[in-house]
Design a protein around this motif. Structure first.
Motif, PDB file in Angstrom:
ATOM      1  N   GLY A  20      62.721  -3.092  19.372  1.00 40.69           N
ATOM      2  CA  GLY A  20      62.870  -2.830  20.799  1.00 40.69           C
ATOM      3  C   GLY A  20      64.237  -2.276  21.143  1.00 40.69           C
ATOM      4  N   SER A  21      64.608  -2.429  22.412  1.00 45.35           N
ATOM      5  CA  SER A  21      65.890  -1.929  22.893  1.00 45.35           C
ATOM      6  C   SER A  21      66.404  -2.860  23.974  1.00 45.35           C
TER       7      SER A  21
ATOM      8  N   SER B  30      67.901   1.810  21.545  1.00 38.95           N
ATOM      9  CA  SER B  30      66.738   1.401  20.759  1.00 38.95           C
ATOM     10  C   SER B  30      67.106   1.149  19.295  1.00 38.95           C
ATOM     11  N   ARG B  31      66.449   0.164  18.711  1.00 40.01           N
ATOM     12  CA  ARG B  31      66.670  -0.180  17.296  1.00 40.01           C
ATOM     13  C   ARG B  31      65.651   0.490  16.371  1.00 40.01           C
ATOM     14  N   VAL B  32      64.816   1.369  16.894  1.00 45.33           N
ATOM     15  CA  VAL B  32      63.779   2.020  16.091  1.00 45.33           C
ATOM     16  C   VAL B  32      64.382   2.844  14.955  1.00 45.33           C
TER      17      VAL B  32
ATOM     18  N   THR C 183      71.250   7.071  17.845  1.00 50.53           N
ATOM     19  CA  THR C 183      71.999   5.897  18.313  1.00 50.53           C
ATOM     20  C   THR C 183      73.457   6.200  18.632  1.00 50.53           C
TER      21      THR C 183
ATOM     22  N   GLN D 242      72.777  -1.240  24.024  1.00 55.68           N
ATOM     23  CA  GLN D 242      71.446  -1.173  24.629  1.00 55.68           C
ATOM     24  C   GLN D 242      70.478  -0.229  23.923  1.00 55.68           C
TER      25      GLN D 242
ATOM     26  N   GLU E 199      65.242   7.930  19.185  1.00 58.01           N
ATOM     27  CA  GLU E 199      66.529   8.083  19.857  1.00 58.01           C
ATOM     28  C   GLU E 199      67.685   8.021  18.868  1.00 58.01           C
TER      29      GLU E 199
END
Length: 414
Positions: A253-254, A215-217, A125, A213, A123
């Motif tokens: 996660g997110s 995702s931190r991927v 950001t 919110q 995703e």
């Protein structure tokens, strides 16, 4: 939303008459390209200490059209701050950001993580590249140079470069570097990132409630020198609440992060260090942004890159690629801020090269100047005198305003 076409020959006829009565011409400004008879551009009043003008510029690849705000930071009624959707990883249009925060005018800000075509399934950001400070509060630090979006940086600049306004109400160019630690029972680890869409290889980054919110991927994808490099497979995430580890996971996660919570994301060596932590273990995370030059704290700061210092263009500025641009200039010893946005209408879309931007900002009276995101992001919104809402003054090149992660907001107490 109202889009103003406003060509110079129409606008200046009205503004010149108004100026003769109200003294609206910008005092001390050098002649700008396209100004009448080589004279200074004529500014109209938006609010106390805030003025607006527009004019044509004859550039190497054709005529373009400029929209400019002049902001008097010496006026006690005037201030500048970050336009933001409320969190780092979110976007909104400049006009909406201005209205939501009560700004009388504003322009778009930093370059940002606009897409993730190189990492399918990851995703985007929407988070900005450089440091960000709003109302004196640090929101984020800079991603590695190789992870930035936007045109190539001029030699000698980096993602840590900022345009800021200090608590002394003076604007200046500077750099802001992250300094932080993660203190654990067994060791003290360096902190490599704060609310960033990309972390340095081998580091640990902190994500707070300011992130949002998303995702931190994305933070574990690419490398310090190659944004397109694959995402790391050696990752670990630890959630710290009220100073103690409460959970962990093998992948980022997110979701919303509570105000009493910090999420630590590690990649490679950083992940290996985080795996040593146990639930219930005490962890203290400290961080701050350290200015490269100024000793005055920043109330506002935004990322981009410098194009003019001390009245001289930076060496190595691109003089080939023309585009629609947004830029900010500093004049009168930091007491005046000039915000420029080019028009994206088809007849003006050839725009300016970065070298030409530096030259035009100098003609407007800037001693220092800073390039912000351009292309479809370029937007200048300002209220009509007496209005409570901002209208878009240029034509965004995409046909409508592009949502952006931040901008420069101009505020005036009327």
């Amino acid at each position: 939303m109202t889009l103003r076409t406003g060509r110079l020959r129409t606008a200046l006829t009205v503004f010149a008459a108004w100026s003769a009565l109200a003294g609206a011409a910008l005092t001390g400004a050098a002649p700008a390209s396209g100004a009448p008879s080589g004279g200074a551009p004529v500014f109209s009043r938006i609010a106390p200490g805030v003025r607006y003008t527009e004019f044509d510029i004859t550039a190497a690849k054709g005529v373009t059209h400029a929209h400019v705000l002049s902001v008097d930071l010496a006026n006690p009624a005037v201030s500048v701050d970050l336009l933001t959707p409320g969190v780092v990883a979110a976007r909104a249009t400049v006009s909406r950001l201005a209205d939501d925060q009560g700004a009388v005018a504003g322009v778009n800000g930093d370059f940002f993580n606009i897409s993730e075509t190189q990492h399918p399934g990851v995703e985007a950001t929407g988070a900005s590249v450089g440091p960000a400070v709003a109302k004196g509060h640090t929101l984020k630090a800079a991603v590695p140079d190789g992870q930035r979006f936007g045109p190539a940086l001029p030699p000698g600049t980096s993602t840590e470069d900022v345009l800021g306004v200090g608590t002394d109400h003076r604007a200046r160019l500077d750099s802001l570097a992250l300094e932080g630690t993660v203190g654990t029972t067994g060791a003290t680890l360096p902190l490599g990132g704060l609310n960033q869409y990309a972390l340095p290889v081998g580091s640990v980054g902190a994500f707070t409630s300011d992130w949002g919110q998303v995702s931190r991927v994305r933070a574990i994808c690419g490398t310090d020198t190659d944004r397109a490099a694959p995402c790391s497979t050696d990752t670990y995430e630890v959630t710290v609440r009220d100073g103690r580890v409460v959970s962990s996971a093998d992948t980022p996660g997110s979701g919303t992060i509570a105000s009493d919570t910090t999420v630590l994301v590690g990649r490679e060596a950083g992940a290996q260090q985080l795996r040593k932590l146990s639930v219930g273990e005490r962890v203290v995370v400290r961080h701050r942004l350290v200015a490269g030059a100024s000793k005055t704290p920043y109330r506002f700061a935004i990322g981009g890159y410098p194009v003019l210092r001390g009245g001289q263009p930076l060496a190595g500025l691109d003089d080939v690629t023309s585009a629609v641009r947004t830029a900010a200039g500093i004049a009168d010893g930091g007491k005046r801020l000039l915000l420029l946005a080019l028009d994206g209408a088809a007849e003006f879309r050839t725009g300016l090269t970065i070298a030409e931007v530096a030259g035009e900002m100098r003609k407007l009276g800037s001693v220092d100047a800073f390039s912000l995101d351009g292309g479809g992001s370029t937007t200048l919104a300002a209220r009509e005198l007496g209005s409570a809402t901002a209208t878009v003054r240029n034509h965004p090149s995409g046909g409508a305003e592009r949502p952006v992660p931040n901008g420069i907001g101009v505020f005036s107490k009327t």
